[in-house]
Structures are given as structure tokens and as C-alpha cells.
Design a protein around this motif. Structure first.
Motif, PDB file in Angstrom:
ATOM      1  N   LEU A   1       3.545 -12.727   5.318  1.00  0.00           N
ATOM      2  CA  LEU A   1       3.600 -12.117   6.651  1.00  0.00           C
ATOM      3  C   LEU A   1       3.121 -10.675   6.590  1.00  0.00           C
ATOM      4  O   LEU A   1       3.741  -9.841   5.922  1.00  0.00           O
TER       5      LEU A   1
ATOM      6  N   PHE B   1      10.986  -0.319   3.042  1.00  0.00           N
ATOM      7  CA  PHE B   1      11.537  -1.207   2.011  1.00  0.00           C
ATOM      8  C   PHE B   1      12.901  -1.758   2.401  1.00  0.00           C
ATOM      9  O   PHE B   1      13.222  -2.906   2.109  1.00  0.00           O
TER      10      PHE B   1
ATOM     11  N   ASP C   1       7.775  -8.070  -5.829  1.00  0.00           N
ATOM     12  CA  ASP C   1       6.879  -7.579  -6.882  1.00  0.00           C
ATOM     13  C   ASP C   1       5.485  -7.399  -6.279  1.00  0.00           C
ATOM     14  O   ASP C   1       5.300  -7.482  -5.077  1.00  0.00           O
TER      15      ASP C   1
ATOM     16  N   PHE D   1      13.260  -9.706   5.648  1.00  0.00           N
ATOM     17  CA  PHE D   1      12.229 -10.618   5.154  1.00  0.00           C
ATOM     18  C   PHE D   1      12.363 -11.002   3.683  1.00  0.00           C
ATOM     19  O   PHE D   1      11.422 -11.503   3.087  1.00  0.00           O
TER      20      PHE D   1
ATOM     21  N   MET E   1       0.840  -1.190   0.000  1.00  0.00           N
ATOM     22  CA  MET E   1       0.000   0.000   0.000  1.00  0.00           C
ATOM     23  C   MET E   1       0.879   1.246   0.000  1.00  0.00           C
ATOM     24  O   MET E   1       1.897   1.279   0.690  1.00  0.00           O
TER      25      MET E   1
ATOM     26  N   LEU F   1       2.683  -7.465   8.862  1.00  0.00           N
ATOM     27  CA  LEU F   1       3.305  -7.052  10.114  1.00  0.00           C
ATOM     28  C   LEU F   1       2.987  -5.586  10.394  1.00  0.00           C
ATOM     29  O   LEU F   1       3.274  -4.726   9.572  1.00  0.00           O
TER      30      LEU F   1
ATOM     31  N   THR G   1       3.924  -4.518   5.395  1.00  0.00           N
ATOM     32  CA  THR G   1       4.568  -3.953   6.579  1.00  0.00           C
ATOM     33  C   THR G   1       4.041  -2.553   6.800  1.00  0.00           C
ATOM     34  O   THR G   1       4.035  -1.739   5.876  1.00  0.00           O
TER      35      THR G   1
END
Ligand code: ADP
Ligand code: MG
Length: 335
Positions: free
Chosen positions: A101, A22, A42, A29, A1, A103, A136
Motif C-alpha cells: 500500500l 512510523f 524492513d 498497517f 524514502m 499512501l 507513506t
């Protein structure tokens, strides 16, 4: 998002994550994938299922204060976040393939992230389950994993397959995680070593992945015990439209749990929760196959009762005498 899409975009830059979303994803991760065609990086991850197989999908969310205490070591939390999801795959008899995941965390705490990722990815490697994506964001600490598994089409172990006359079994032992919680709450005190054993059961459960797969074609139904044996078994009984007689004194328990009062042992084994053991049914003629499956998976299983045509759940003691069922199971929205 995009950040502009969420409420935190209004925060001054200095209040936002120091390491950056990022960089954080890249550092903790992102790993090369072997099975998936495309992993993190991606808009979507890509993976193919093998011919003749079905995809098994499950999500579980862990919220601080509700599913775990702030005292838990990050490494154990990483383990548990994936373990509770793998436990759902186990209950269906699926083989883990991949997971995502999502988070939310209040800020970037690299000590937390390093430990969390280490525990998470160690368990992932143990089960050959690849991290292929996620999300995330900033927010109250909240971990949501979606796990993907596969199994031969039509062979999933379901809650709805139990039949009257089947024997009822459970893997491992019950009640330790609940006893540990009671120590944290101050309602019980134990010496250090005993507490550490229980605490490990609560914070680092071992999902019964090999057992679930070994039980395909043998078990008629299965469920993993997350909210307490009685409540979870109740789901199987309702879905299968059968009843059960449960031998309360036969419920397997650890040596440490065996040192508690008889009343606490009953309460914690029957209605504890957070056990992540498998409860399953199998025809009486397949007892040898059940035990062979258990030993191939390296897990103990114990016969704990049988399924009856008469609806409802009956509790009996070692002498077959009826016991009152005064236990509830956990429900997030029950007052
Ligand atoms: P999008 O904007 O398309 O939602 P993001 O920018 O949120 O994608 O995420 C970039 C990439 O990083 C995606 O491949 C996503 O799956 C992955 N990703 C984001 N957060 C995590 C995480 N916590 N763990 C693993 N992969 C993640
Ligand atoms: Mg995203």
C-alpha cells in the motif's frame, strides 16, 4: 524514502504529520504475517511462491476526485482500494497472496486512518491476502496498491485468448455504480433505499476472485469491467483479433437499475464503468462448466453474446435488430 529526499523536508516540524510516519504505519498497517516470510518493517518484504506457480502482479491507483468522491466513508474507500486490485487478479484467474500500500495523505487524520484500515484489512482477511509493505508520505490523497497473486504456470486467463464462435458471459449485474454517480452529479434522483443500493455497488464493489479461479481451464479470455463494458470488451476483441455481437437487452441489471428509463439502462450497462464484474468467453460446448463454476463461486453469470470472426462490435436488441453504438468508454486522457 528519507524525509530529506522529498519536498516536505523543508516544512517546519509543526506542519508535518502529528502521529509520525512510523507510528502511523505501526498503528494502522502493521500486522503479523502468516504466509509471507517477512512483512512490514524492513527494507523489503519477502515471500516465496509455491513450486509450479506463476506470480500475477497488478497495481491500481485511486486519486481523490477522479476515482472516488470526498463523501465516501473511509471504511468503504479502504475496501474499494483493495477490491479494484483484487478484481485484476480475478480477471487473470489468480489467487490473492499479498499486497503493498502506497499512501499519500494531506495530514494525519486518525478517524480516516482507522476507518480506512478497517475496510481495507477486512477485505484482505476475506481473501487471505496479506499487507506486506508500502510507503507513506504527505501529499494530496492518493492510494496505490500493488497486489500479488499466484496461479498454476501457464494457466492465466488472458485478454488475447478469445476465439470466434465462443460465447460471451458477464458476472453479476452492470450499471449500478454509474447510476449512483449520476445521482451524485444531480442528473438523476432516486428514493433513499434505491440510492443506497446503488451507492454500495459504487463504493464497495465485490471482486469476483472465486469466479476467476473457477474459470481457469474453462474460459478462453477474461477481463474485469472497470471502464465500461464496451471499452473493456474492446480490449479483448483487439487482443484476440475477433469481433463480437452483443445482446444489449440481455445485459444483467439490478432491480433498481430496471426502474430507470430504457435509454439510461442501456447507457449505464454498456458504458458505465466501475462495475468490477468479469466479462469472459468460453467455447459453446462448455456452457454447463461455466454455470457450474459460477455456482461454485456463488455468483450469477449471464450469456450476453458471442464472438465472431468478423472484426468489430455489433449491438443487437432482443429481436436481433442492429442498434447504433454511440457509446464511448472511459479514458483518463481523452479530452
Ligand atoms: P524505506 O525507507 O526503506 O522506503 P519506509 O521507512 O518507507 O521504508 O517504510 C518502513 C516499513 O514500513 C517498510 O517495511 C514499508 O514497506 C512499510 N510501510 C510503509 N508505509 C506503509 C503502508 N502504508 N502500509 C504498509 N506498510 C508500509
Ligand atoms: Mg519508504
Amino acid at each position: 524514502m528519507r524525509d530529506a529526499d522529498n519536498a516536505y523536508a523543508a516544512l517546519p516540524y509543526s506542519c508535518r504529520m502529528s502521529l509520525g510516519e512510523f507510528d502511523l504505519i505501526a498503528k494502522y498497517f502493521t500486522r503479523s504475517v502468516k504466509r509471507a516470510a517477512l512483512g512490514v518493517g524492513d527494507d523489503c518484504a519477502l515471500f516465496a511462491t509455491s513450486p509450479g506457480m506463476q506470480l500475477a502482479v497488478s497495481s491500481d491507483m485511486l486519486v481523490e476526485g477522479r476515482h472516488f468522491l470526498s463523501t465516501v466513508a473511509p471504511e468503504r474507500l479502504g475496501h474499494k482500494a483493495l477490491a479494484v486490485n483484487l478484481s485484476d487478479l480475478a480477471a487473470c484467474g489468480a489467487r490473492p497472496v499479498a499486497f503493498t500500500l502506497a499512501l499519500a495523505m494531506p495530514g494525519v487524520d486518525e478517524r480516516f486512518l482507522e476507518g480506512f484500515a478497517r475496510g481495507l484489512l477486512a477485505l484482505a482477511d476475506e481473501h487471505d491476502c496479506e499487507l506486506i509493505g508500502g510507503d507513506t508520505t504527505r501529499g494530496p490523497l492518493n492510494l496505490c496498491i500493488t497486489v500479488f497473486g499466484e496461479l498454476p504456470a501457464g494457466q492465466a486467463l488472458l485478454r488475447s485468448g478469445a476465439r470466434a464462435g465462443d460465447e460471451l458471459y458477464v458476472s453479476g449485474t452492470l450499471g449500478d455504480a454509474r447510476a449512483a454517480l449520476e445521482v451524485f452529479r444531480g442528473g438523476l434522483s432516486l428514493d433513499g433505499a434505491a440510492f443506497e443500493t446503488l451507492r454500495l455497488a459504487m463504493e464497495q464493489p465485490q471482486p469476483r476472485v472465486a469466479l476467476g479461479q473457477a474459470l481457469r481451464g474453462i474460459a478462453t479470455s477474461a477481463i474485469d469491467v472497470s471502464d465500461g463494458l464496451l471499452g473493456d470488451l474492446g480490449h479483448v476483441l483487439r487482443r484476440s483479433q475477433v469481433g463480437a455481437t452483443l445482446e444489449v437487452d440481455a445485459l444483467p441489471r439490478s432491480a433498481v437499475l430496471g426502474t430507470l428509463s430504457a435509454a439510461l439502462q442501456r447507457e449505464f450497462t454498456l458504458a458505465g464503468g466501475d462495475d468490477y464484474e468479469l466479462v469472459f468467453s468460453a467455447p459453446p460446448g462448455l456452457a454447463a462448466e461455466v454455470h457450474a463454476a459460477a455456482s461454485s463461486a456463488g455468483v450469477n453469470v449471464t450469456r450476453i453474446g458471442r464472438l465472431d470472426a468478423e472484426p468489430g462490435l455489433r449491438l443487437v436488441d432482443a429481436h436481433g435488430a442492429a442498434l447504433a453504438n454511440r457509446f464511448g468508454s472511459f479514458d483518463h486522457f481523452k479530452p
